[in-house]
Design a protein around this motif. Structure first.
Motif, PDB file in Angstrom:
ATOM      1  N   TRP A  50      -5.169   1.981 -11.440  1.00  0.00           N
ATOM      2  CA  TRP A  50      -4.309   2.229 -10.285  1.00  0.00           C
ATOM      3  C   TRP A  50      -5.118   2.590  -9.052  1.00  0.00           C
ATOM      4  N   ARG A  51      -6.207   3.318  -9.240  1.00  0.00           N
ATOM      5  CA  ARG A  51      -7.090   3.635  -8.108  1.00  0.00           C
ATOM      6  C   ARG A  51      -7.734   2.363  -7.582  1.00  0.00           C
ATOM      7  N   THR A  52      -8.183   1.493  -8.497  1.00  0.00           N
ATOM      8  CA  THR A  52      -8.816   0.233  -8.088  1.00  0.00           C
ATOM      9  C   THR A  52      -7.819  -0.679  -7.388  1.00  0.00           C
ATOM     10  N   LEU A  53      -6.613  -0.781  -7.915  1.00  0.00           N
ATOM     11  CA  LEU A  53      -5.582  -1.595  -7.276  1.00  0.00           C
ATOM     12  C   LEU A  53      -5.312  -1.097  -5.863  1.00  0.00           C
ATOM     13  N   SER A  54      -5.254   0.200  -5.699  1.00  0.00           N
ATOM     14  CA  SER A  54      -5.039   0.787  -4.381  1.00  0.00           C
ATOM     15  C   SER A  54      -6.171   0.413  -3.426  1.00  0.00           C
ATOM     16  N   VAL A  55      -7.405   0.504  -3.893  1.00  0.00           N
ATOM     17  CA  VAL A  55      -8.562   0.160  -3.061  1.00  0.00           C
ATOM     18  C   VAL A  55      -8.534  -1.325  -2.685  1.00  0.00           C
ATOM     19  N   VAL A  56      -8.200  -2.180  -3.627  1.00  0.00           N
ATOM     20  CA  VAL A  56      -8.147  -3.624  -3.356  1.00  0.00           C
ATOM     21  C   VAL A  56      -7.086  -3.928  -2.292  1.00  0.00           C
TER      22      VAL A  56
ATOM     23  N   SER B  90       0.823  -1.198   0.000  1.00  0.00           N
ATOM     24  CA  SER B  90       0.000   0.000   0.000  1.00  0.00           C
ATOM     25  C   SER B  90       0.865   1.259   0.000  1.00  0.00           C
ATOM     26  N   ALA B  91       1.846   1.299   0.876  1.00  0.00           N
ATOM     27  CA  ALA B  91       2.733   2.463   0.954  1.00  0.00           C
ATOM     28  C   ALA B  91       3.539   2.615  -0.337  1.00  0.00           C
ATOM     29  N   GLY B  92       4.031   1.509  -0.857  1.00  0.00           N
ATOM     30  CA  GLY B  92       4.804   1.559  -2.097  1.00  0.00           C
ATOM     31  C   GLY B  92       3.986   2.075  -3.258  1.00  0.00           C
ATOM     32  N   LEU B  93       2.742   1.603  -3.363  1.00  0.00           N
ATOM     33  CA  LEU B  93       1.869   2.071  -4.437  1.00  0.00           C
ATOM     34  C   LEU B  93       1.545   3.555  -4.255  1.00  0.00           C
ATOM     35  N   PHE B  94       1.314   3.972  -3.010  1.00  0.00           N
ATOM     36  CA  PHE B  94       1.070   5.400  -2.768  1.00  0.00           C
ATOM     37  C   PHE B  94       2.263   6.229  -3.233  1.00  0.00           C
ATOM     38  N   VAL B  95       3.469   5.826  -2.861  1.00  0.00           N
ATOM     39  CA  VAL B  95       4.668   6.579  -3.239  1.00  0.00           C
ATOM     40  C   VAL B  95       4.815   6.629  -4.757  1.00  0.00           C
TER      41      VAL B  95
ATOM     42  N   THR C  58      -5.151  11.924  -0.089  1.00  0.00           N
ATOM     43  CA  THR C  58      -6.051  12.422  -1.133  1.00  0.00           C
ATOM     44  C   THR C  58      -5.599  13.795  -1.632  1.00  0.00           C
ATOM     45  N   PHE C  59      -5.058  14.612  -0.734  1.00  0.00           N
ATOM     46  CA  PHE C  59      -4.548  15.918  -1.157  1.00  0.00           C
ATOM     47  C   PHE C  59      -3.229  15.777  -1.913  1.00  0.00           C
ATOM     48  N   ALA C  60      -2.427  14.780  -1.544  1.00  0.00           N
ATOM     49  CA  ALA C  60      -1.148  14.560  -2.238  1.00  0.00           C
ATOM     50  C   ALA C  60      -1.368  14.061  -3.656  1.00  0.00           C
ATOM     51  N   LEU C  61      -2.418  13.277  -3.879  1.00  0.00           N
ATOM     52  CA  LEU C  61      -2.647  12.692  -5.188  1.00  0.00           C
ATOM     53  C   LEU C  61      -3.572  13.521  -6.078  1.00  0.00           C
ATOM     54  N   LYS C  62      -4.571  14.153  -5.496  1.00  0.00           N
ATOM     55  CA  LYS C  62      -5.583  14.767  -6.352  1.00  0.00           C
ATOM     56  C   LYS C  62      -6.036  16.146  -5.897  1.00  0.00           C
TER      57      LYS C  62
ATOM     58  N   ARG D  20       2.473   6.348  -7.063  1.00  0.00           N
ATOM     59  CA  ARG D  20       1.427   7.200  -7.628  1.00  0.00           C
ATOM     60  C   ARG D  20       1.710   8.668  -7.331  1.00  0.00           C
ATOM     61  N   TRP D  21       2.157   8.966  -6.115  1.00  0.00           N
ATOM     62  CA  TRP D  21       2.462  10.338  -5.725  1.00  0.00           C
ATOM     63  C   TRP D  21       3.589  10.908  -6.583  1.00  0.00           C
ATOM     64  N   LEU D  22       4.653  10.126  -6.761  1.00  0.00           N
ATOM     65  CA  LEU D  22       5.757  10.585  -7.611  1.00  0.00           C
ATOM     66  C   LEU D  22       5.295  10.785  -9.051  1.00  0.00           C
ATOM     67  N   GLY D  23       4.415   9.907  -9.518  1.00  0.00           N
ATOM     68  CA  GLY D  23       3.848  10.068 -10.856  1.00  0.00           C
ATOM     69  C   GLY D  23       3.053  11.357 -10.978  1.00  0.00           C
ATOM     70  N   VAL D  24       2.235  11.644  -9.980  1.00  0.00           N
ATOM     71  CA  VAL D  24       1.458  12.884  -9.977  1.00  0.00           C
ATOM     72  C   VAL D  24       2.392  14.092  -9.989  1.00  0.00           C
ATOM     73  N   LEU D  25       3.429  14.046  -9.166  1.00  0.00           N
ATOM     74  CA  LEU D  25       4.380  15.159  -9.116  1.00  0.00           C
ATOM     75  C   LEU D  25       5.095  15.351 -10.457  1.00  0.00           C
TER      76      LEU D  25
END
Length: 135
Positions: free
Chosen positions: A47-53, A24-29, A94-98, A31-36
């Protein structure tokens, strides 16, 4: 045939929980780096669905650990603290990603989310609400 004992189930469930935290943490990081970086993929449905799963499995493993060990967030202050900070982590994420208005905001929210995540891990490891600040 008797039911498996706590001693049998606990190690596997704990390792599953820790593995899911890592995923979970790895996927967040990622995705966050991708957003940045301005990429679009971090906010795509896959990617959102994978995160939720992953996060649903993580919460299920955590809840099963509570049940197995007969823990209660109101009776074990460290667990209640960890759950309260989980809500903060989700909000920051949620603020970091969107929801962050600018890349600088998204960067700051992501750093704060990771700091909260690290603190939550320290609370879990110390089994104390102060985590690494425990005297």
């Amino acid at each position: 045939m008797s039911a498996p004992s706590v001693a049998t189930l606990y190690p596997a469930l704990l390792h599953t929980h820790i593995g899911l935290v890592t995923l979970s943490a790895g996927l967040f990081v990622l995705r966050w780096l991708g957003v940045l970086a301005g990429a679009r993929w971090p906010l795509q449905r896959l990617w959102r669905t994978l995160s939720v799963v992953i996060d649903t499995a993580l919460l299920s493993a955590g809840a099963t650990l509570w049940w197995l060990l007969q823990l209660h967030p109101l009776h074990q202050p460290w667990l209640g603290t960890k759950l309260a900070w989980l809500v903060v982590y989700i909000g920051l994420g949620t603020f970091a990603l969107k929801r962050g208005r600018t890349p600088a905001h998204k960067f700051a929210f992501g750093v704060l989310a990771l700091a909260v995540l690290a603190y939550m891990a320290s609370v879990a490891l110390a089994r104390h609400p102060l985590g690494w600040w425990r005297l």
